[in-house]
Design an enzyme around this catalytic site. Sequence first.
Site, mmCIF file in Angstrom:
data_model
loop_
_atom_site.group_PDB
_atom_site.id
_atom_site.type_symbol
_atom_site.label_atom_id
_atom_site.label_comp_id
_atom_site.label_asym_id
_atom_site.label_seq_id
_atom_site.Cartn_x
_atom_site.Cartn_y
_atom_site.Cartn_z
ATOM 1 N N ASN A 9 1.931 -0.205 1.649
ATOM 2 C CA ASN A 9 1.408 -1.444 2.232
ATOM 3 C C ASN A 9 2.363 -2.559 1.825
ATOM 4 O OD1 ASN A 9 -0.007 -3.647 3.129
ATOM 5 N ND2 ASN A 9 -1.496 -3.619 1.453
ATOM 6 N N TRP A 10 3.170 -2.976 2.771
ATOM 7 C CA TRP A 10 4.193 -3.990 2.441
ATOM 8 C C TRP A 10 3.628 -5.398 2.350
ATOM 9 C CZ3 TRP A 10 9.009 -2.514 5.942
ATOM 10 C CH2 TRP A 10 9.618 -1.384 5.391
ATOM 11 N N LYS A 11 2.389 -5.589 2.742
ATOM 12 C CA LYS A 11 1.795 -6.938 2.752
ATOM 13 C C LYS A 11 2.713 -7.896 3.518
ATOM 14 C CE LYS A 11 -0.136 -5.756 -1.712
ATOM 15 N NZ LYS A 11 -1.214 -6.106 -2.575
ATOM 16 N N HIS A 94 -8.709 -4.466 3.971
ATOM 17 C CA HIS A 94 -8.055 -4.598 2.664
ATOM 18 C C HIS A 94 -8.717 -5.750 1.906
ATOM 19 C CE1 HIS A 94 -4.980 -5.392 -0.362
ATOM 20 N NE2 HIS A 94 -4.504 -4.176 -0.109
ATOM 21 N N GLU A 96 -7.571 -8.083 0.238
ATOM 22 C CA GLU A 96 -6.947 -9.400 0.441
ATOM 23 C C GLU A 96 -7.435 -10.022 1.744
ATOM 24 O OE1 GLU A 96 -2.894 -8.124 -0.068
ATOM 25 O OE2 GLU A 96 -3.277 -7.801 -2.203
ATOM 26 N N GLU A 166 -9.787 1.113 -3.515
ATOM 27 C CA GLU A 166 -8.901 0.186 -4.222
ATOM 28 C C GLU A 166 -9.720 -0.804 -5.044
ATOM 29 O OE1 GLU A 166 -4.828 -0.047 -2.091
ATOM 30 O OE2 GLU A 166 -6.119 -1.613 -1.331
ATOM 31 N N GLY A 172 -2.086 -5.013 -7.549
ATOM 32 C CA GLY A 172 -1.002 -5.944 -7.861
ATOM 33 C C GLY A 172 -1.065 -6.509 -9.265
ATOM 34 N N SER A 212 -1.921 -0.503 -8.263
ATOM 35 C CA SER A 212 -0.852 -0.349 -9.257
ATOM 36 C C SER A 212 -0.388 1.106 -9.425
ATOM 37 C CB SER A 212 -1.265 -0.964 -10.599
ATOM 38 O OG SER A 212 -1.544 -2.345 -10.425
ATOM 39 N N GLY A 233 1.120 -0.780 -2.797
ATOM 40 C CA GLY A 233 1.727 -2.057 -2.442
ATOM 41 C C GLY A 233 3.126 -2.187 -3.027
ATOM 42 N N GLY A 234 3.216 -2.840 -4.158
ATOM 43 C CA GLY A 234 4.503 -3.191 -4.774
ATOM 44 C C GLY A 234 5.516 -2.050 -4.842
HETATM 45 C C1 PEP Z 1 -2.297 -2.605 -2.075
HETATM 46 O O1 PEP Z 1 -1.656 -3.515 -1.598
HETATM 47 O O2 PEP Z 1 -3.154 -2.039 -1.402
HETATM 48 C C2 PEP Z 1 -2.033 -2.208 -3.459
HETATM 49 C C3 PEP Z 1 -2.714 -1.220 -3.977
HETATM 50 O O3 PEP Z 1 -1.086 -2.929 -4.132
HETATM 51 P P1 PEP Z 1 -0.363 -2.493 -5.515
HETATM 52 O O4 PEP Z 1 0.075 -1.072 -5.370
HETATM 53 O O5 PEP Z 1 0.797 -3.439 -5.631
HETATM 54 O O6 PEP Z 1 -1.367 -2.656 -6.603
#
Ligand code: PEP
Length: 249
Positions: A9-11, A94, A96, A166, A172, A212, A233-234
């Site tokens: 997930n590049w956001k 999501h 966010e 999640e 994040g 994470s 994500g990251g």
């Molecule tokens: C996400 O964006 O869904 C996520 C889990 O981010 P991260 O891996 O950076 O915690």
Amino acid sequence: MRTPIIAGNWKMFKTMAEARAFAQEAKAGNNTSGVQKVICAPFTALAALKEELAGTDIAIGAQNMHFEEQGAYTGEISASMLKEIGVDYVILGHSERRQYFNETDETVNKKVVAALAAGLVPIVCVGESLEQREAGETADVVRAQTEGAFAGVDAAQVADTVIAYEPIWAIGTGKSSTAEDANETIAIIRSVIGERFGQATAEKVRIQYGGSVKPENIASYMAQPDIDGALVGGASLVADSYLQLVAGA
Ligand code: PEP
């Protein structure tokens, strides 16, 4: 057996040029089989990514969509617009989007229905906040979000979706859930699917952990019986790191 799925997930990261560079690197190093690979990119990078990844087994996904097919919804994008680009997956609900864009279980449900009607695979996100976890409400929260997201959907269609558990406090933050805790909550989500849509659906639906996840901890999650992959994500922003996650699955 459920095929593991690693979705990035590049956001709101990466321009078209950056997406192309990622794709070229990912294509060159893509040598793991038996894992479903998905990159969920910003809308503006999807067409370029699709072009670069043509002929590979790396699918592309969006991070949101509107539930209507078309209309006066300034700034929105429909499922059929995504399909036309060659998008196969869409992240829905999501945290966010729930937090910053007022998404509710009801709008997530409408989006799930519209995505399925268009032939997109929804990756439906559920998960509790830190306050909810500390109050012992995790099971109730994920139950309500899961039941809400799939209300009125056929069991056969639910079976082909992906759910991402999640916990909000792990996204994040670098504070990942333990693999055992994540598995326990994912087993609850699976049992909710079983109660509502039958055991066969519960056994088929894939449920990822997200929060994470990194190349260093992916193996611990994948060793759990109910965890079928990760939404990342990251650590999905760098091609080499994404490929390591896939290899770890
Ligand atoms: C996400 O964006 O869904 C996520 C889990 O981010 P991260 O891996 O950076 O915690």
